[in-house]
Enzyme design. Structure first.
Site, PDB file in Angstrom:
ATOM      1  CG  ASP A  20      30.447 -20.674  18.368  1.00  0.00           C
ATOM      2  OD1 ASP A  20      30.597 -19.523  18.836  1.00  0.00           O
ATOM      3  OD2 ASP A  20      29.342 -21.132  18.043  1.00  0.00           O
ATOM      4  CG  ASN A  68      32.619 -12.326  14.006  1.00  0.00           C
ATOM      5  OD1 ASN A  68      33.552 -13.109  13.884  1.00  0.00           O
ATOM      6  ND2 ASN A  68      31.406 -12.744  14.375  1.00  0.00           N
TER       7      ASN A  68
HETATM    8  C1  FPP Z   1      33.259 -17.215  18.635  1.00  0.00           C
HETATM    9  O1  FPP Z   1      32.763 -17.343  19.951  1.00  0.00           O
HETATM   10  C2  FPP Z   1      34.556 -16.584  18.673  1.00  0.00           C
HETATM   11  C3  FPP Z   1      34.908 -15.480  17.951  1.00  0.00           C
HETATM   12  C4  FPP Z   1      34.006 -14.782  17.039  1.00  0.00           C
HETATM   13  C5  FPP Z   1      36.254 -14.907  18.104  1.00  0.00           C
HETATM   14  C6  FPP Z   1      37.370 -15.890  18.138  1.00  0.00           C
HETATM   15  C7  FPP Z   1      38.598 -15.152  18.362  1.00  0.00           C
HETATM   16  C8  FPP Z   1      39.618 -15.527  19.157  1.00  0.00           C
HETATM   17  C9  FPP Z   1      39.658 -16.800  19.892  1.00  0.00           C
HETATM   18  C10 FPP Z   1      40.795 -14.640  19.272  1.00  0.00           C
HETATM   19  C11 FPP Z   1      41.530 -14.622  17.976  1.00  0.00           C
HETATM   20  C12 FPP Z   1      42.926 -14.369  18.159  1.00  0.00           C
HETATM   21  C13 FPP Z   1      43.914 -15.167  17.679  1.00  0.00           C
HETATM   22  C14 FPP Z   1      45.304 -14.822  18.021  1.00  0.00           C
HETATM   23  C15 FPP Z   1      43.641 -16.356  16.837  1.00  0.00           C
HETATM   24  P1  FPP Z   1      31.517 -16.483  20.382  1.00  0.00           P
HETATM   25  O2  FPP Z   1      32.014 -15.185  20.892  1.00  0.00           O
HETATM   26  O3  FPP Z   1      30.549 -16.359  19.248  1.00  0.00           O
HETATM   27  O4  FPP Z   1      30.948 -17.346  21.547  1.00  0.00           O
HETATM   28  P2  FPP Z   1      29.419 -17.566  21.930  1.00  0.00           P
HETATM   29  O5  FPP Z   1      28.801 -18.370  20.826  1.00  0.00           O
HETATM   30  O6  FPP Z   1      29.516 -18.335  23.207  1.00  0.00           O
HETATM   31  O7  FPP Z   1      28.799 -16.210  22.099  1.00  0.00           O
END
Ligand code: FPP
Length: 233
Positions: A20, A68
């Site tokens: 996250d 998501n």
């Molecule tokens: C959460 O941070 C992150 C996600 C929902 C996506 C995670 C995905 C990746 C890192 C890419 C996946 C790819 C591979 C190859 C594993 P957020 O967007 O909710 O962050 P925030 O809380 O700061 O808004």
């Protein structure tokens, strides 16, 4: 207490990461959220390599939840695009790829091409001992409901905890020892609900793109100090 090689005294067999903070990391830099996810993949690679080099048997990453899909189309496409790039790379390097890839989640949401690719990667890496679980279109409640329906379809009339464990997406993984969540929130967000029963929880304010081997070591050091009683004394 640390061993001579600096690895923690008690190593978990199975560690899961809630990655996250990508969006906030990007925002702090005046960049779109997708930029954070790109750097999130870099962190994912570094953490996976590090866990591999420490000999951890199973590593699980929460890449995309069943919730998501509510994000803007552009962000969903960016995350799935990053995943596609990673899968293409795994295919190219299949002979040197050290992990058994397992996708946790409902693959039926994906188009035939992506689904076939995921299944082929699962088959072609199935001989490896160490497991990399990538949770994609994953929800913990969904997983349990799906497991129940599988057991019903098998004709079960009485179900044990072991039956249910074996019907989950994680059937081949060792018991979950540790969940690490970055980004400062103190919740598990529908992740590995059944498997988390006796897992240790580790929360850090570090945003996922800033999370790397040193932060993994800190989580493992903390894990090795925890007294795990599994309901006993
Ligand atoms: C959460 O941070 C992150 C996600 C929902 C996506 C995670 C995905 C990746 C890192 C890419 C996946 C790819 C591979 C190859 C594993 P957020 O967007 O909710 O962050 P925030 O809380 O700061 O808004």
């Amino acid at each position: 207490m640390q061993k001579a090689d600096n690895s923690p005294a008690v190593m978990p067999r199975h560690v899961a990461f809630i990655m996250d903070g990508n969006g906030r990391w990007a925002k702090k830099r005046g960049m779109p959220r997708e930029y954070g996810h790109r750097f999130g993949v870099k962190a994912f690679r570094a953490v996976l390599d590090h866990c591999g080099s420490l000999g951890i048997e199973a590593v699980t990453f929460y890449a995309f939840s069943t919730e998501n899909w509510k994000r803007p189309r552009r962000e969903v496409d960016a995350i799935l695009g990053l995943m596609d790039n990673y899968l293409a790379e795994c295919e190219k390097k299949i002979d040197e790829y050290a992990f058994r890839l397992v996708f946790l989640g409902d693959k039926s949401a994906f188009d035939d091409k992506r689904r076939a690719r995921m299944e082929a990667l699962e088959r072609n890496t199935a001989h490896h001992k160490r497991i990399l679980n990538i949770a994609l279109n994953y929800g913990g409640r969904d997983e349990i409901v799906n497991a129940c329906n599988r057991l019903i379809a098998m004709g079960k009339e009485h179900v044990t905890a072991q039956d249910l464990t074996q019907a989950l997406y994680t059937a081949d993984s060792p018991e979950l020892d540790l969940i690490v969540r970055t980004g400062g929130d103190l919740r598990i967000s529908n992740f590995l609900l059944w498997q988390a029963a006796y897992a240790e929880l580790y929360f850090t304010d570090v945003l996922w793109p800033d999370f790397g081997p040193a932060e993994v070591n800190a989580a493992l050091a903390e894990f090795s100090t925890r007294k795990r009683r599994f309901g006993g004394v």
